[in-house]
Write a protein that holds these residues in place. Structure first.
Motif, PDB file in Angstrom:
ATOM      1  N   LEU A  40     -43.834  -6.014 -17.807  1.00 56.55           N
ATOM      2  CA  LEU A  40     -43.299  -5.051 -16.855  1.00 56.55           C
ATOM      3  C   LEU A  40     -44.185  -4.987 -15.602  1.00 56.55           C
ATOM      4  N   GLY A  41     -45.494  -4.989 -15.848  1.00 55.12           N
ATOM      5  CA  GLY A  41     -46.443  -4.916 -14.744  1.00 55.12           C
ATOM      6  C   GLY A  41     -46.349  -6.118 -13.818  1.00 55.12           C
ATOM      7  N   SER A  42     -46.069  -7.294 -14.374  1.00 57.46           N
ATOM      8  CA  SER A  42     -45.914  -8.490 -13.528  1.00 57.46           C
ATOM      9  C   SER A  42     -44.730  -8.300 -12.591  1.00 57.46           C
ATOM     10  N   VAL A  43     -43.652  -7.721 -13.127  1.00 54.58           N
ATOM     11  CA  VAL A  43     -42.462  -7.499 -12.310  1.00 54.58           C
ATOM     12  C   VAL A  43     -42.765  -6.473 -11.209  1.00 54.58           C
ATOM     13  N   TYR A  44     -43.372  -5.365 -11.581  1.00 51.73           N
ATOM     14  CA  TYR A  44     -43.724  -4.354 -10.575  1.00 51.73           C
ATOM     15  C   TYR A  44     -44.635  -4.961  -9.504  1.00 51.73           C
ATOM     16  N   GLY A  45     -45.609  -5.736  -9.957  1.00 59.04           N
ATOM     17  CA  GLY A  45     -46.553  -6.348  -9.015  1.00 59.04           C
ATOM     18  C   GLY A  45     -45.849  -7.255  -8.024  1.00 59.04           C
ATOM     19  N   LEU A  46     -44.910  -8.056  -8.524  1.00 56.86           N
ATOM     20  CA  LEU A  46     -44.193  -8.990  -7.637  1.00 56.86           C
ATOM     21  C   LEU A  46     -43.428  -8.232  -6.555  1.00 56.86           C
ATOM     22  N   ILE A  47     -42.862  -7.083  -6.918  1.00 57.82           N
ATOM     23  CA  ILE A  47     -42.110  -6.323  -5.911  1.00 57.82           C
ATOM     24  C   ILE A  47     -43.073  -5.520  -5.032  1.00 57.82           C
ATOM     25  N   ALA A  48     -44.146  -5.033  -5.648  1.00 58.43           N
ATOM     26  CA  ALA A  48     -45.090  -4.188  -4.911  1.00 58.43           C
ATOM     27  C   ALA A  48     -45.748  -4.927  -3.746  1.00 58.43           C
ATOM     28  N   VAL A  49     -45.969  -6.231  -3.896  1.00 59.17           N
ATOM     29  CA  VAL A  49     -46.642  -6.945  -2.797  1.00 59.17           C
ATOM     30  C   VAL A  49     -45.794  -6.885  -1.514  1.00 59.17           C
ATOM     31  N   GLY A  50     -44.469  -6.826  -1.667  1.00 56.48           N
ATOM     32  CA  GLY A  50     -43.604  -6.713  -0.488  1.00 56.48           C
ATOM     33  C   GLY A  50     -43.798  -5.397   0.233  1.00 56.48           C
ATOM     34  N   TYR A  51     -43.877  -4.303  -0.539  1.00 58.90           N
ATOM     35  CA  TYR A  51     -44.116  -2.997   0.085  1.00 58.90           C
ATOM     36  C   TYR A  51     -45.459  -2.984   0.805  1.00 58.90           C
ATOM     37  N   THR A  52     -46.466  -3.504   0.106  1.00 57.59           N
ATOM     38  CA  THR A  52     -47.829  -3.366   0.615  1.00 57.59           C
ATOM     39  C   THR A  52     -48.054  -4.260   1.836  1.00 57.59           C
TER      40      THR A  52
ATOM     41  N   LEU B 115     -49.778  -3.867 -12.578  1.00 57.50           N
ATOM     42  CA  LEU B 115     -50.238  -4.043 -13.961  1.00 57.50           C
ATOM     43  C   LEU B 115     -50.564  -2.692 -14.607  1.00 57.50           C
ATOM     44  N   VAL B 116     -51.291  -1.846 -13.870  1.00 63.72           N
ATOM     45  CA  VAL B 116     -51.676  -0.539 -14.416  1.00 63.72           C
ATOM     46  C   VAL B 116     -50.433   0.300 -14.692  1.00 63.72           C
ATOM     47  N   LEU B 117     -49.487   0.285 -13.765  1.00 54.08           N
ATOM     48  CA  LEU B 117     -48.271   1.083 -13.961  1.00 54.08           C
ATOM     49  C   LEU B 117     -47.461   0.543 -15.140  1.00 54.08           C
ATOM     50  N   GLY B 118     -47.304  -0.775 -15.198  1.00 54.45           N
ATOM     51  CA  GLY B 118     -46.532  -1.381 -16.286  1.00 54.45           C
ATOM     52  C   GLY B 118     -47.141  -1.047 -17.644  1.00 54.45           C
ATOM     53  N   LEU B 119     -48.456  -1.185 -17.732  1.00 54.35           N
ATOM     54  CA  LEU B 119     -49.138  -0.915 -19.002  1.00 54.35           C
ATOM     55  C   LEU B 119     -49.030   0.554 -19.382  1.00 54.35           C
TER      56      LEU B 119
ATOM     57  N   ASN C  94     -42.597   9.016 -25.388  1.00 51.35           N
ATOM     58  CA  ASN C  94     -41.164   9.235 -25.244  1.00 51.35           C
ATOM     59  C   ASN C  94     -40.591   8.186 -24.305  1.00 51.35           C
ATOM     60  N   THR C  95     -39.541   7.528 -24.717  1.00 52.50           N
ATOM     61  CA  THR C  95     -38.925   6.508 -23.870  1.00 52.50           C
ATOM     62  C   THR C  95     -38.076   7.124 -22.772  1.00 52.50           C
ATOM     63  N   ASP C  96     -37.405   8.241 -23.104  1.00 54.91           N
ATOM     64  CA  ASP C  96     -36.478   8.837 -22.133  1.00 54.91           C
ATOM     65  C   ASP C  96     -37.206   9.328 -20.886  1.00 54.91           C
ATOM     66  N   TYR C  97     -38.469   9.710 -21.059  1.00 56.79           N
ATOM     67  CA  TYR C  97     -39.187  10.292 -19.928  1.00 56.79           C
ATOM     68  C   TYR C  97     -40.093   9.289 -19.223  1.00 56.79           C
ATOM     69  N   LYS C  98     -39.895   7.986 -19.475  1.00 50.70           N
ATOM     70  CA  LYS C  98     -40.834   7.032 -18.884  1.00 50.70           C
ATOM     71  C   LYS C  98     -40.744   6.986 -17.362  1.00 50.70           C
ATOM     72  N   ASP C  99     -39.548   7.209 -16.807  1.00 51.80           N
ATOM     73  CA  ASP C  99     -39.431   7.240 -15.342  1.00 51.80           C
ATOM     74  C   ASP C  99     -40.113   8.471 -14.773  1.00 51.80           C
ATOM     75  N   VAL C 100     -39.910   9.603 -15.491  1.00 48.84           N
ATOM     76  CA  VAL C 100     -40.577  10.837 -15.066  1.00 48.84           C
ATOM     77  C   VAL C 100     -42.090  10.631 -15.085  1.00 48.84           C
ATOM     78  N   PHE C 101     -42.547   9.939 -16.139  1.00 50.30           N
ATOM     79  CA  PHE C 101     -43.982   9.666 -16.233  1.00 50.30           C
ATOM     80  C   PHE C 101     -44.460   8.875 -15.014  1.00 50.30           C
ATOM     81  N   ALA C 102     -43.712   7.815 -14.677  1.00 48.31           N
ATOM     82  CA  ALA C 102     -44.133   6.955 -13.557  1.00 48.31           C
ATOM     83  C   ALA C 102     -44.171   7.746 -12.245  1.00 48.31           C
TER      84      ALA C 102
END
Ligand SMILES: Nc1ncnc2c1ncn2[C@@H]1O[C@H](COP(=O)(O)OP(=O)(O)O)[C@@H](O)[C@H]1O
Ligand SMILES: [Mg+2]
Lengths: 236, 307
Positions: free
Chosen positions: B16-28, B261-265, B275-283
Motif C-alpha cells: 500500500l505504501g509503495s502505491v501511496y509513495g508513487l502518487i505522493a511524489v506527484g503532489y510533492t 511507506l509510513v502511511l501504508g504501514l 478496525n478496517t472500517d475506520y482506516k480512512d478516518v485513521f489516515a
C-alpha cells in the motif's frame, strides 16, 4: 563618449514595478571590451535596470538592443542564452545544490577549460566543489555567483553590487578577480554603491539618481567630480 | 499480538505504501516547483486505471497474450497517455493563472478534478469496472497450518518491485541528469534559473509529466492487483497520497516516498489490529495531527515558503 562597437544599447527606457514608476528615459551604452559602471544611491533603480534587461519586469517604454538584436520582448531564458549573464544582487546561488552543480547551471554544457579558468580565479570553488553551496560564506557565495555567470562564457557580464555586505579584504579579492576577468577580454557592466572601487576599475561610468541618468563620464572624470565625491565617495 | 497477522499487515502495508509513495511524489514535486497543491492529481491516477483496462483490451484484441509482455506494454502505454493528461492539465488549468493569486490555481485544480471525474463518468459509465486477473498465485511464508501463513501474492511483488524501479529511475532523473538539475534549480529559485537560460515553463511541464507518469504506474499496478475500479477512486486514494506527501514533508522527494511507506504501514496495521472500517478516518486523522504538530513533515524544511 564610447567609440567602440556597442554590445548593449539601452534607449529611452521607462520601467515600473506594478504602478510605481522607477526608471525614466534611461539611455546608456556598453561597448565591446569596455568596463562600464553605474553608480547610484540605494533605491535609485540600479537593480531594476539590470533585471529589466531580462524582462523582469519588462520595460514600459523604450528599447533594449543586445549584440545587434532587439531583446525588449524576448523571454528571459532566451535573453540569457544570447550571452548576457547576471551576477544578481544578493548572489542567489542555489543553496541546496553543490558548488559544482551551481557552476554547471551557468552553462548549457560543461566546458572543462572554462571550469578550470574559474577554478584558477577562485580556487575555493575547486576545493569546495562537492559542498552544499548554502554552507559557503557570503564572500565565497559571491565568488560562486561570479563563477556561475562566467560558465556560459558571456559576451557581457552584469554585476549587481558584488561588494555588498562583504568585509574589506573580501571586497579587494573580488575586485582583483574582476580585474583578471577584464584582462581576459570580458566586457563588464558593474553596478555599485561602492563608487570608489568601481570608478577606479571602469573605463566609463554613469550616475543614476532617482531613476534618471544624471551624469556620464570616464572613470577618472567622475572620480574627480566634486559633486560625485560628496555624494558617493564620502569626500568633502 | 499475533505474529502472522502482524507480518501479513506489514507486507500489505509495504505494498500500500509503495502505491501511496508513487502518487505522493506527484503532489510533492508540483508543490516544490510552483507552490500549489494539484488537487486534480488523484484523478490522473483514476484515469490511469481506465487506460490500463482500455490498453489491456486492445492488446488482447491484437492477440498479445504473454503476461509479462502485456503488463510491460500496458504500463508503458498508460504512462505515456497519462503523462499527456498531466501535461494538458497544467497547460489548461494552471499555466494561465501563473501570475494570479495563490487561491486561483487551487480553485482551478478542484474544477479540473470535477471535470475529469465527470468526463470519465459520462464516457465510461458510473458503474464499477473490472479487468480479468493477469497475475495470480503467490508465495506463502511461515506456513503453519491451513489458517496460519503469511501470503505475498505475485501481484504484490510486482507492485513493490515496479515501485522501487520507478522511484529509482525518478531519483536518477532528478539527481543525475541536466534536466533534473534544472528542475531543482527552478524549485530553489525560479527567477534565477530563468536568468541562467532555463526555460522555466518547460521545466514546470516536465514536472507535471513526471508526476503523472508515476501516478500512472500506481494506477496500472493497483488495477492489475485489484481488477476493479470506478470513476471515484481518485478521490480517496488522492487524499491518502496527499497525506503521505505532507507526512513526509511536502516538497521533499525522499519525504514523499518515506511518507507513503509510513502511511501504508500504519494504515495496514490499524486495519489489522483495530478496525478496517475506520482506516480512512485513521489516515485523515493522521493528516490533521501532522498539520498541527509538524506541518513541515518528517523530511521537510520548516522555512520553505513559496511566493
Ligand atoms: N519587486 C519590487 N516591487 C515594487 N517595488 C520595487 C521592487 N523592487 C524594487 N522596488 C522599488 O524600486 C525602486 C528601485 O529599487 P532598486 O532597483 O532595487 O534600487 P537599487 O538597486 O538602486 O538600490 C525602489 O524605490 C524600490 O522600493
Ligand atoms: Mg540594488
Amino acid at each position: 563618449m564610447n567609440q567602440r562597437e556597442p554590445i548593449l544599447k539601452v534607449r529611452g527606457v521607462d520601467v515600473a514595478h506594478g504602478h510605481t514608476p522607477v526608471l525614466h528615459d534611461v539611455t546608456l551604452e556598453v561597448g565591446l571590451g569596455e568596463i562600464v559602471t553605474l553608480i547610484g544611491a540605494n533605491g535609485a533603480g540600479k537593480s531594476t535596470l539590470l533585471m529589466s534587461l531580462f524582462g523582469l519586469p519588462r520595460v514600459a517604454r523604450g528599447q533594449v538592443v543586445f549584440a545587434g538584436q532587439e531583446i525588449t520582448a524576448l523571454p528571459t531564458h532566451r535573453i540569457a542564452r544570447l550571452g548576457l549573464a547576471l551576477v544578481p544582487e544578493g548572489r542567489r546561488i542555489f543553496p541546496a545544490m553543490t558548488v559544482r552543480e551551481n557552476l554547471v547551471m551557468g552553462g548549457e554544457s560543461v566546458n572543462e577549460m572554462v571550469l578550470e579558468r574559474i577554478h584558477g580565479l577562485f580556487p575555493v570553488l575547486h576545493d569546495r566543489a562537492g559542498q552544499r553551496a548554502g554552507t559557503l560564506s557570503g564572500g565565497e557565495q559571491q565568488m560562486l555567483a561570479i563563477g556561475r555567470a562566467l560558465m556560459g562564457r558571456p559576451r557581457l557580464l552584469l554585476l549587481d553590487e558584488p561588494s555588498l555586505g562583504l568585509a574589506p579584504l573580501m571586497i579587494r579579492r573580488i575586485f582583483q578577480a574582476l580585474r583578471e576577468i577584464v584582462v581576459e577580454g570580458t566586457t563588464l557592466f558593474l553596478v555599485e554603491q561602492n563608487a570608489n572601487q568601481a570608478l577606479r576599475l571602469a573605463d566609463r561610468g554613469y550616475v543614476l539618481v532617482n531613476g534618471c541618468i544624471r551624469m556620464e563620464g570616464s572613470g577618472a572624470e567622475l572620480l574627480d567630480n566634486p559633486e560625485i565625491r560628496r555624494a558617493y565617495l564620502g569626500g568633502h | 499480538m499475533n505474529a502472522h497477522i502482524l507480518l501479513q499487515q506489514l507486507v500489505n502495508g509495504v505494498v500500500l505504501g509503495s502505491v501511496y509513495g508513487l502518487i505522493a511524489v506527484g503532489y510533492t514535486m508540483v508543490y516544490g516547483i510552483i507552490g500549489m497543491i494539484n488537487f486534480a492529481h488523484g484523478e490522473v491516477y483514476m484515469i490511469a486505471a481506465y487506460l490500463t483496462a482500455i490498453f489491456l483490451a486492445a492488446l488482447t484484441l491484437l492477440g498479445i497474450q504473454s503476461p509479462p509482455v502485456v503488463i510491460l506494454m500496458v504500463l508503458i502505454l498508460t504512462m505515456a497517455v497519462t503523462a499527456l493528461y498531466g501535461w494538458s492539465i497544467e497547460r489548461i488549468a494552471y499555466k494561465p493563472l501563473r501570475h494570479s493569486t495563490r487561491l486561483a490555481p487551487l480553485i482551478s485544480a478542484i474544477g479540473m478534478s470535477l471535470i475529469l471525474q465527470n468526463f470519465v463518468r459520462i464516457a465510461q459509465g458510473a458503474r464499477n469496472q473490472g479487468i480479468p486477473t493477469l497475475l495470480d498465485g503467490g508465495v506463502r511464508l511461515m506456513e503453519n497450518g491451513p489458517e496460519q501463513f503469511v501470503q505475498i501474492t505475485h501481484a504484490q511483488i510486482l507492485i513493490v518491485v515496479t515501485a522501487i524501479v520507478s522511484m529509482g529511475a525518478l531519483w536518477y532523473l532528478i539527481q543525475g541528469t541536466a534536466m533534473g538539475r534544472a528542475c531543482r534549480a527552478v524549485q530553489q529559485d525560479r527567477t534565477m534559473a530563468a536568468l541562467l537560460g532555463v526555460d522555466t515553463d518547460r521545466i514546470i511541464s516536465v514536472v507535471f509529466v513526471l508526476g503523472a507518469s508515476m501516478a500512472a504506474v500506481a494506477g496500472t499496478l493497483v488495477t492489475f492487483n485489484y481488477g476493479s475500479f470506478d470513476f471515484f477512486i481518485g478521490f480517496v486514494t488522492g487524499i491518502k497520497a496527499f497525506t503521505a506527501a505532507v507526512l513526509g514533508g511536502i516538497g521533499s522527494l525522499p519525504g514523499a516516498m518515506l511518507g507513503g511507506l509510513v502511511l501504508g504501514l500504519s494504515e495496514s496495521i490499524f486495519s489489522g489490529f483495530v478496525n478496517t472500517d475506520y482506516k480512512d478516518v485513521f489516515a485523515f486523522s493522521l493528516l490533521v495531527l501532522v498539520l498541527i504538530f509538524r506541518p513541515s513533515g518528517l523530511l521537510g524544511h520548516p522555512e520553505v515558503e513559496k511566493v
